[in-house]
Design a protein around this motif. Sequence first.
Motif, PDB file in Angstrom:
ATOM      1  N   VAL A   1       0.858  -1.182   0.000  1.00  0.00           N
ATOM      2  CA  VAL A   1       0.000   0.000   0.000  1.00  0.00           C
ATOM      3  C   VAL A   1       0.900   1.238   0.000  1.00  0.00           C
ATOM      4  CG1 VAL A   1      -1.722   1.293   1.327  1.00  0.00           C
ATOM      5  CG2 VAL A   1      -1.905  -1.195   1.127  1.00  0.00           C
ATOM      6  N   TYR A   2       0.785   2.031  -1.033  1.00  0.00           N
ATOM      7  CA  TYR A   2       1.671   3.185  -1.204  1.00  0.00           C
ATOM      8  C   TYR A   2       1.184   4.377  -0.382  1.00  0.00           C
ATOM      9  CZ  TYR A   2       4.214   0.456  -4.472  1.00  0.00           C
ATOM     10  OH  TYR A   2       4.996  -0.531  -4.991  1.00  0.00           O
ATOM     11  N   ASP A   3       2.114   5.272  -0.097  1.00  0.00           N
ATOM     12  CA  ASP A   3       1.788   6.454   0.717  1.00  0.00           C
ATOM     13  C   ASP A   3       0.594   7.195   0.128  1.00  0.00           C
ATOM     14  OD1 ASP A   3       3.929   5.802   2.223  1.00  0.00           O
ATOM     15  OD2 ASP A   3       5.208   7.469   1.574  1.00  0.00           O
ATOM     16  N   ASP A   4      -0.251   7.681   1.018  1.00  0.00           N
ATOM     17  CA  ASP A   4      -1.444   8.423   0.593  1.00  0.00           C
ATOM     18  C   ASP A   4      -1.085   9.551  -0.372  1.00  0.00           C
ATOM     19  OD1 ASP A   4      -2.812   6.781   2.246  1.00  0.00           O
ATOM     20  OD2 ASP A   4      -3.514   8.323   3.633  1.00  0.00           O
ATOM     21  N   LYS A   5      -0.022  10.266  -0.034  1.00  0.00           N
ATOM     22  CA  LYS A   5       0.363  11.443  -0.827  1.00  0.00           C
ATOM     23  C   LYS A   5       0.676  11.052  -2.275  1.00  0.00           C
ATOM     24  CE  LYS A   5       3.218  15.399   0.225  1.00  0.00           C
ATOM     25  NZ  LYS A   5       4.442  15.838   0.913  1.00  0.00           N
ATOM     26  N   ILE A   6       1.409   9.958  -2.406  1.00  0.00           N
ATOM     27  CA  ILE A   6       1.797   9.489  -3.749  1.00  0.00           C
ATOM     28  C   ILE A   6       0.549   9.106  -4.543  1.00  0.00           C
ATOM     29  CG2 ILE A   6       2.982   7.626  -4.976  1.00  0.00           C
ATOM     30  CD1 ILE A   6       4.982   7.572  -2.624  1.00  0.00           C
ATOM     31  N   ILE A   7      -0.342   8.373  -3.896  1.00  0.00           N
ATOM     32  CA  ILE A   7      -1.547   7.906  -4.590  1.00  0.00           C
ATOM     33  C   ILE A   7      -2.468   9.082  -4.906  1.00  0.00           C
ATOM     34  CG2 ILE A   7      -3.625   6.482  -4.392  1.00  0.00           C
ATOM     35  CD1 ILE A   7      -0.982   4.896  -4.894  1.00  0.00           C
ATOM     36  N   LYS A   8      -2.659   9.953  -3.951  1.00  0.00           N
ATOM     37  CA  LYS A   8      -3.546  11.107  -4.184  1.00  0.00           C
ATOM     38  C   LYS A   8      -3.004  11.964  -5.320  1.00  0.00           C
ATOM     39  CE  LYS A   8      -5.695  11.226   0.364  1.00  0.00           C
ATOM     40  NZ  LYS A   8      -6.949  10.586  -0.069  1.00  0.00           N
ATOM     41  N   ASN A   9      -1.705  12.063  -5.374  1.00  0.00           N
ATOM     42  CA  ASN A   9      -1.072  12.811  -6.457  1.00  0.00           C
ATOM     43  C   ASN A   9      -1.299  12.127  -7.805  1.00  0.00           C
ATOM     44  OD1 ASN A   9       0.559  14.906  -7.521  1.00  0.00           O
ATOM     45  ND2 ASN A   9       2.276  13.470  -7.611  1.00  0.00           N
ATOM     46  N   PHE A  10      -1.250  10.808  -7.796  1.00  0.00           N
ATOM     47  CA  PHE A  10      -1.469  10.049  -9.033  1.00  0.00           C
ATOM     48  C   PHE A  10      -2.929  10.132  -9.476  1.00  0.00           C
ATOM     49  CE2 PHE A  10      -2.844   6.129 -11.144  1.00  0.00           C
ATOM     50  CZ  PHE A  10      -1.996   6.118 -12.239  1.00  0.00           C
ATOM     51  N   VAL A  11      -3.824   9.946  -8.539  1.00  0.00           N
ATOM     52  CA  VAL A  11      -5.254   9.907  -8.874  1.00  0.00           C
ATOM     53  C   VAL A  11      -5.773  11.315  -9.192  1.00  0.00           C
ATOM     54  CG1 VAL A  11      -7.569   9.372  -8.025  1.00  0.00           C
ATOM     55  CG2 VAL A  11      -5.684   7.807  -7.552  1.00  0.00           C
ATOM     56  N   GLY A  12      -5.367  12.288  -8.390  1.00  0.00           N
ATOM     57  CA  GLY A  12      -5.782  13.675  -8.613  1.00  0.00           C
ATOM     58  C   GLY A  12      -7.227  13.929  -8.229  1.00  0.00           C
ATOM     59  N   ASP A  13      -7.638  15.172  -8.310  1.00  0.00           N
ATOM     60  CA  ASP A  13      -9.036  15.518  -8.044  1.00  0.00           C
ATOM     61  C   ASP A  13      -9.826  15.390  -9.328  1.00  0.00           C
ATOM     62  OD1 ASP A  13      -8.678  16.125  -5.357  1.00  0.00           O
ATOM     63  OD2 ASP A  13      -7.916  18.127  -5.863  1.00  0.00           O
ATOM     64  N   TYR A  14     -11.109  15.141  -9.178  1.00  0.00           N
ATOM     65  CA  TYR A  14     -11.966  15.023 -10.359  1.00  0.00           C
ATOM     66  C   TYR A  14     -12.580  16.383 -10.676  1.00  0.00           C
ATOM     67  CZ  TYR A  14     -15.899  13.550 -13.294  1.00  0.00           C
ATOM     68  OH  TYR A  14     -16.802  13.409 -14.309  1.00  0.00           O
ATOM     69  N   THR A  15     -12.272  16.892 -11.841  1.00  0.00           N
ATOM     70  CA  THR A  15     -12.865  18.160 -12.267  1.00  0.00           C
ATOM     71  C   THR A  15     -13.583  17.940 -13.596  1.00  0.00           C
ATOM     72  OG1 THR A  15     -10.693  18.681 -13.163  1.00  0.00           O
ATOM     73  CG2 THR A  15     -11.314  19.791 -11.116  1.00  0.00           C
ATOM     74  N   PRO A  16     -14.873  17.600 -13.517  1.00  0.00           N
ATOM     75  CA  PRO A  16     -15.623  17.311 -14.743  1.00  0.00           C
ATOM     76  C   PRO A  16     -15.770  18.560 -15.608  1.00  0.00           C
ATOM     77  CG  PRO A  16     -17.095  17.425 -12.851  1.00  0.00           C
ATOM     78  CD  PRO A  16     -15.710  17.524 -12.307  1.00  0.00           C
ATOM     79  N   GLU A  17     -15.810  18.352 -16.913  1.00  0.00           N
ATOM     80  CA  GLU A  17     -15.983  19.485 -17.838  1.00  0.00           C
ATOM     81  C   GLU A  17     -17.422  19.982 -17.785  1.00  0.00           C
ATOM     82  OE1 GLU A  17     -14.391  18.730 -21.876  1.00  0.00           O
ATOM     83  OE2 GLU A  17     -13.212  17.190 -20.839  1.00  0.00           O
ATOM     84  N   ASN A  18     -18.344  19.026 -17.858  1.00  0.00           N
ATOM     85  CA  ASN A  18     -19.773  19.367 -17.843  1.00  0.00           C
ATOM     86  C   ASN A  18     -20.450  18.549 -16.761  1.00  0.00           C
ATOM     87  OD1 ASN A  18     -19.671  20.950 -20.369  1.00  0.00           O
ATOM     88  ND2 ASN A  18     -19.149  18.956 -21.245  1.00  0.00           N
ATOM     89  N   TYR A  19     -21.279  19.216 -15.979  1.00  0.00           N
ATOM     90  CA  TYR A  19     -21.970  18.472 -14.928  1.00  0.00           C
ATOM     91  C   TYR A  19     -23.226  19.217 -14.515  1.00  0.00           C
ATOM     92  CZ  TYR A  19     -19.272  21.762 -12.045  1.00  0.00           C
ATOM     93  OH  TYR A  19     -18.709  22.884 -11.524  1.00  0.00           O
ATOM     94  N   LEU A  20     -24.164  18.461 -13.983  1.00  0.00           N
ATOM     95  CA  LEU A  20     -25.493  19.017 -13.685  1.00  0.00           C
ATOM     96  C   LEU A  20     -25.473  20.160 -12.684  1.00  0.00           C
ATOM     97  CD1 LEU A  20     -28.008  16.037 -13.418  1.00  0.00           C
ATOM     98  CD2 LEU A  20     -27.992  17.881 -15.100  1.00  0.00           C
ATOM     99  N   LEU A  21     -24.610  20.084 -11.705  1.00  0.00           N
ATOM    100  CA  LEU A  21     -24.635  21.098 -10.641  1.00  0.00           C
ATOM    101  C   LEU A  21     -23.854  22.371 -11.006  1.00  0.00           C
ATOM    102  CD1 LEU A  21     -24.445  18.985  -7.354  1.00  0.00           C
ATOM    103  CD2 LEU A  21     -26.433  19.883  -8.558  1.00  0.00           C
ATOM    104  N   ASN A  22     -23.371  22.427 -12.235  1.00  0.00           N
ATOM    105  CA  ASN A  22     -22.712  23.653 -12.689  1.00  0.00           C
ATOM    106  C   ASN A  22     -23.796  24.624 -13.164  1.00  0.00           C
ATOM    107  OD1 ASN A  22     -21.184  25.663 -13.756  1.00  0.00           O
ATOM    108  ND2 ASN A  22     -20.118  24.370 -15.276  1.00  0.00           N
TER     109      ASN A  22
END
Lengths: 186, 389
Positions: free
Chosen positions: B185-206
């Motif tokens: 199990v890799y460090d949280d920081k490394i994984i979070k950096n790899f996965v990143g945040d989700y920023t959808p282009e188009n979404y209903l709540l925009n």
Amino acid sequence: MFEIRIHGRAGQGAKTIAQLFAEVNLAVGKFVQAFPSYGPAREGAAMNAFVRIDDQPIKLHSDIKKPDAVLVIDPLLVETENVTQGLKKNGIIIINSNASSDSFKKKLGNNFRIYTVPASHIALKFFKKDIPNTVLLGALVKATKIICLDELLDGTKEKFMKKLSPQLVEANLKSIQEGYNFLKIS
Amino acid sequence: MTKNNFKTIALTGGEAAAEAMRQINPAVFSAYPITPQTPIIEKFAKIVEKGLVETKFVSVESEHSAMSLMVGAAAAGGRAMTATSSQGLALMIEILPITSGLRLPVVMNLAMRSISAPLNIHNDHQDAMLARDLGWIQIFCENNQEVYENNFLAVRLAENSKVKLPVMVCQDGFIASHNLEGVKVYDDKIIKNFVGDYTPENYLLNLKKPLTIGAFVMPDYYFEIKKQVADAMNEAKKVYLKIAQELKKITGNNYGYFEQYFMSDAKAVIVAMGSVSGTAKAAVDKLRSQGKKVGLLKINLYRPFPYQEVEKVLNKIKFVGILERVMGCGSITPLTSDISECLNSKTSRQTYILGLGGRDVQMEEIEEIFNDLLKGKLSKEPKYVGLKN
């Protein structure tokens, strides 16, 4: 590769000690697998749990058919289950029983190294309850020498400290020690 | 890779999926409990309860609702994850092509199990195969380490702007889901950096950019929109390799479309997916030590299927055996159909159906398959391994 089969009844903790033993081995750098075999699971039904231990990464994902060692948590299972099925010649079988190992030879034959440990009896002393599992692990380590006693004690302490009260951790460590001491290799 | 940026933890396959989700931190998780998916929902519920993630864990009354909720959550712009098995997946089926058709990047962990009747809780691949042509990307896992890592790959792939498709991470029920193994199990920081945040282009709540999701479409556009899903699948194939390369930089593990195990000079090769690949590797090791030229092709990415690439690696192999944990009912079994597309006239194939409903597959049985193949005992009819008379 060393393969272990545990005979117990659902609810007796066979899966839990399989996992504990795997984790303790993992902690000292070995490669492990631990898995239960589920029938139509219900409390009290006969069930098995398995442990695979190796110095190399384990590729196999099959059942264990020819174990090197067998643990029997409930001695009555010797009557109803084929506890030595597939057990390698000269393989180890440890039974939770107050009776002598000789008393099981008639039933199980002379092809195996049979040991009995009064694990329930010992557990009652430390837990005031019939939870013989860690006693049996102490005996297993003595008989198999897969890891040394201190590694088993340290690994168990490490794991149980997160979950159990200090008294229960201590009771488990004493159980392991006594199971280890009780089993005599002839 | 020698840096100590991971801890080896004992996890079942189900727990490995939950641990990966802890690091992924989805906005919404919803699932309905079903065996053998159970350890996933159990462990993740504890993670949510402890406040280790910001995930909204939604309890529902069925898998149909869980999957519908995934559609809503992903359409709203959230990272949405679920898990299921067998009949649960069957109940989700109505919503699965809606998810892909709407291009929603939902990630599902599937603990594969047989399909009723007869009722059986144990492993085969018949549930996963229900979803193979529904626009879902499907990744198969050999062991718990792969379950853990493929979850990160899946999230990145699903959310990639060229892909925007749901992904199913498939692990073998019980054999992986309930089997404890050491997982790095890799460090949280490394994984979070790899996965990143989700920023959808188009979404209903925009609210600045209102849009409709799930509109009715007449014959003048339905065809084109479905073609876009097919195109996205083709894109997914390219993007998969890029993300896999990035993941390799962290873990050192190589997630190609497939893994080639002793294939370069092999005369007989087995093609397999999931945990049985591990047992087949052990069989290859043993037969190689006896000088027999055998190898394994383990498929990682099942959908989209890497036809051209598989063709290249199988075109010099004389005998190909295909292991399937699926019953063909009046049809050629799924993996055999795919592999047949990749074979030239010089290669003979044989399908081996095995491991249904949790039937154990021993290494010796795979050795026998290899010996069978080496003797050239091949036919168009499938052979049933371990079937009682």
